[in-house]
Design a protein around this motif. Sequence first.
Motif, PDB file in Angstrom:
ATOM      1  N   LEU A 275       0.914  -1.050   0.113  1.00  0.00           N
ATOM      2  CA  LEU A 275      -0.137  -0.310   0.020  1.00  0.00           C
ATOM      3  C   LEU A 275       0.793   0.945  -0.116  1.00  0.00           C
ATOM      4  CD1 LEU A 275      -2.955  -1.392   2.460  1.00  0.00           C
ATOM      5  CD2 LEU A 275      -2.747  -1.311  -0.079  1.00  0.00           C
ATOM      6  N   PHE A 276       2.168   1.187   0.473  1.00  0.00           N
ATOM      7  CA  PHE A 276       2.678   2.080   0.355  1.00  0.00           C
ATOM      8  C   PHE A 276       3.770   2.416  -0.520  1.00  0.00           C
ATOM      9  CE2 PHE A 276       0.878   2.024   4.874  1.00  0.00           C
ATOM     10  CZ  PHE A 276       0.953   2.956   4.884  1.00  0.00           C
ATOM     11  N   HIS A 277       3.584   1.807  -1.898  1.00  0.00           N
ATOM     12  CA  HIS A 277       4.732   1.162  -3.082  1.00  0.00           C
ATOM     13  C   HIS A 277       4.774   2.514  -3.366  1.00  0.00           C
ATOM     14  CE1 HIS A 277       6.758   0.446  -6.999  1.00  0.00           C
ATOM     15  NE2 HIS A 277       7.054  -0.576  -5.967  1.00  0.00           N
ATOM     16  N   PRO A 278       5.703   2.982  -3.990  1.00  0.00           N
ATOM     17  CA  PRO A 278       6.041   4.535  -4.494  1.00  0.00           C
ATOM     18  C   PRO A 278       5.383   4.977  -5.434  1.00  0.00           C
ATOM     19  CG  PRO A 278       8.198   3.481  -4.244  1.00  0.00           C
ATOM     20  CD  PRO A 278       7.648   2.587  -3.898  1.00  0.00           C
ATOM     21  N   LEU A 286      -7.486   6.329   1.512  1.00  0.00           N
ATOM     22  CA  LEU A 286      -7.828   5.254   0.697  1.00  0.00           C
ATOM     23  C   LEU A 286      -6.987   3.687   1.279  1.00  0.00           C
ATOM     24  CD1 LEU A 286      -8.434   5.826  -2.963  1.00  0.00           C
ATOM     25  CD2 LEU A 286      -9.940   4.800  -1.475  1.00  0.00           C
ATOM     26  N   ALA A 287      -5.790   4.436   1.571  1.00  0.00           N
ATOM     27  CA  ALA A 287      -4.651   3.788   2.326  1.00  0.00           C
ATOM     28  C   ALA A 287      -5.322   2.700   3.649  1.00  0.00           C
ATOM     29  CB  ALA A 287      -3.488   3.740   1.833  1.00  0.00           C
ATOM     30  N   LYS A 288      -5.914   4.229   4.563  1.00  0.00           N
ATOM     31  CA  LYS A 288      -6.213   3.311   5.863  1.00  0.00           C
ATOM     32  C   LYS A 288      -7.210   2.439   5.622  1.00  0.00           C
ATOM     33  CE  LYS A 288      -4.085   7.776   7.818  1.00  0.00           C
ATOM     34  NZ  LYS A 288      -5.214   9.239   8.379  1.00  0.00           N
ATOM     35  N   LYS A 289      -8.477   2.567   4.138  1.00  0.00           N
ATOM     36  CA  LYS A 289      -9.491   2.735   4.134  1.00  0.00           C
ATOM     37  C   LYS A 289      -9.049   0.859   4.422  1.00  0.00           C
ATOM     38  CE  LYS A 289     -13.080   1.417   1.574  1.00  0.00           C
ATOM     39  NZ  LYS A 289     -14.676   2.697   0.095  1.00  0.00           N
ATOM     40  N   GLN A 290      -8.249   0.651   2.634  1.00  0.00           N
ATOM     41  CA  GLN A 290      -7.627  -0.837   2.831  1.00  0.00           C
ATOM     42  C   GLN A 290      -7.364  -1.936   3.892  1.00  0.00           C
ATOM     43  OE1 GLN A 290      -6.026  -2.235  -0.961  1.00  0.00           O
ATOM     44  NE2 GLN A 290      -6.953  -0.756  -2.104  1.00  0.00           N
ATOM     45  N   MET A 291      -6.862  -0.998   4.871  1.00  0.00           N
ATOM     46  CA  MET A 291      -5.983  -1.472   5.978  1.00  0.00           C
ATOM     47  C   MET A 291      -7.071  -1.610   7.268  1.00  0.00           C
ATOM     48  SD  MET A 291      -2.451   0.807   7.246  1.00  0.00           S
ATOM     49  CE  MET A 291      -1.239   0.099   6.748  1.00  0.00           C
ATOM     50  N   TYR A 330      -0.483   2.569  10.291  1.00  0.00           N
ATOM     51  CA  TYR A 330      -0.635   2.870   8.855  1.00  0.00           C
ATOM     52  C   TYR A 330       0.276   4.054   8.883  1.00  0.00           C
ATOM     53  CZ  TYR A 330      -1.265   7.135   5.258  1.00  0.00           C
ATOM     54  OH  TYR A 330      -0.885   7.792   4.821  1.00  0.00           O
ATOM     55  N   ARG A 331       0.814   4.839  10.681  1.00  0.00           N
ATOM     56  CA  ARG A 331       1.849   5.817  10.762  1.00  0.00           C
ATOM     57  C   ARG A 331       3.388   5.533  11.006  1.00  0.00           C
ATOM     58  NH1 ARG A 331      -1.599   7.895  14.742  1.00  0.00           N
ATOM     59  NH2 ARG A 331      -1.598   6.459  16.067  1.00  0.00           N
TER      60      ARG A 331
END
Length: 351
Positions: A275-278, A286-291, A330-331
């Motif tokens: 989710l944190f890929h460049p 959206l990243a938090k939602k998927q997490m 996320y952090r």
Amino acid sequence: MDTTKKVSFIVPVYNAERYLEKSINSILDQTHPHIELILVNDGSTDSSGKICEQYAKRDSRVKVIHQPNAGPSAARNRGIAEASGTYIQFADSDDFIDQHMTRRLVQAMEGGSELAICGYQKILMRGDHIIKSEVHCIPQKGNFTKEQFLVHFGELYQYYYIHFNWNKLYDAQLLKDSGLAFDLDVNWGEDLLFNLRYIDKCQNISLLPDAFYYYIDSNAASITSQFRADLYTNMQLMQGAVKAFLQKNNAYAGKNKVLFENFYTSRVMTCFWNLFHPSSTLTPDLAKKQMGEIIHNEWLHKRASYFQSGNFEKRLIGTLIKRQAVGALYRYYSLKSLVKRRMLPKEKKWV
């Protein structure tokens, strides 16, 4: 050893001009004397098709099929349909094999096995330079009934001896009679699904410890080299299929279960990192939602204890999952991503 039994090599080819000749030569140089090489040119836009045709003109054992680009699964399925050998062997067009690989695999099949599996060597390349070489030798050796083989499934699975098709020799008749084919709707892990269905049809399986296959990892196809929006969904599909296979065969217990569950939790961490890929197109929300969707998964919560058997990072992730701490998770990955980007030279790949 019966050297009259033909082995049909199936090699999907797509824009592989850089390594293709070495790959083809390693197959044609096999010490097993009776082979055919089916090169399926899957819509290449470089000189791969021309290279294939040049080999076909020089060597009658080489057959070239040209088709519009449809992906490696379609190419392998076409190769299976065209194969005339007693056995089928797969290889990727940017890899190469030991000259004795086929002979030894055929020899291993002579005890009545329908599948032979060997070890492999992973060669990490950056450009034309070898960065690292890892030898993976199967610890078990010999002929096993399917039930005996499944006792060792977890050990083989965690080191990727089950996942791929290129370290195996298949019985062509069994494969064709069973109507098995690579799933065209799956673009990652299709080898694993194919192998599970094939193993289910086997009565006997042979294991060879030798690392006969040379897998070239240029990082372009690595699951961590690019952002995959469907990685978690795909991973769930793969792990679900493996678990169902083991349960069906009464092998989802003891060491198999522990090793499988530990592998699963490691894949979950890969999905977080993805989710944190460049090249990720996800916004922070959206990243938090998927997490959140991942850590609220009931299946994952039942396996939270398996995170505690890992290193510090894995134990930390397991604790955050147990607490359903999306923000903290996320952090953590945001900080890890920031540190990674600052330490990594711009020309390097994300791994």
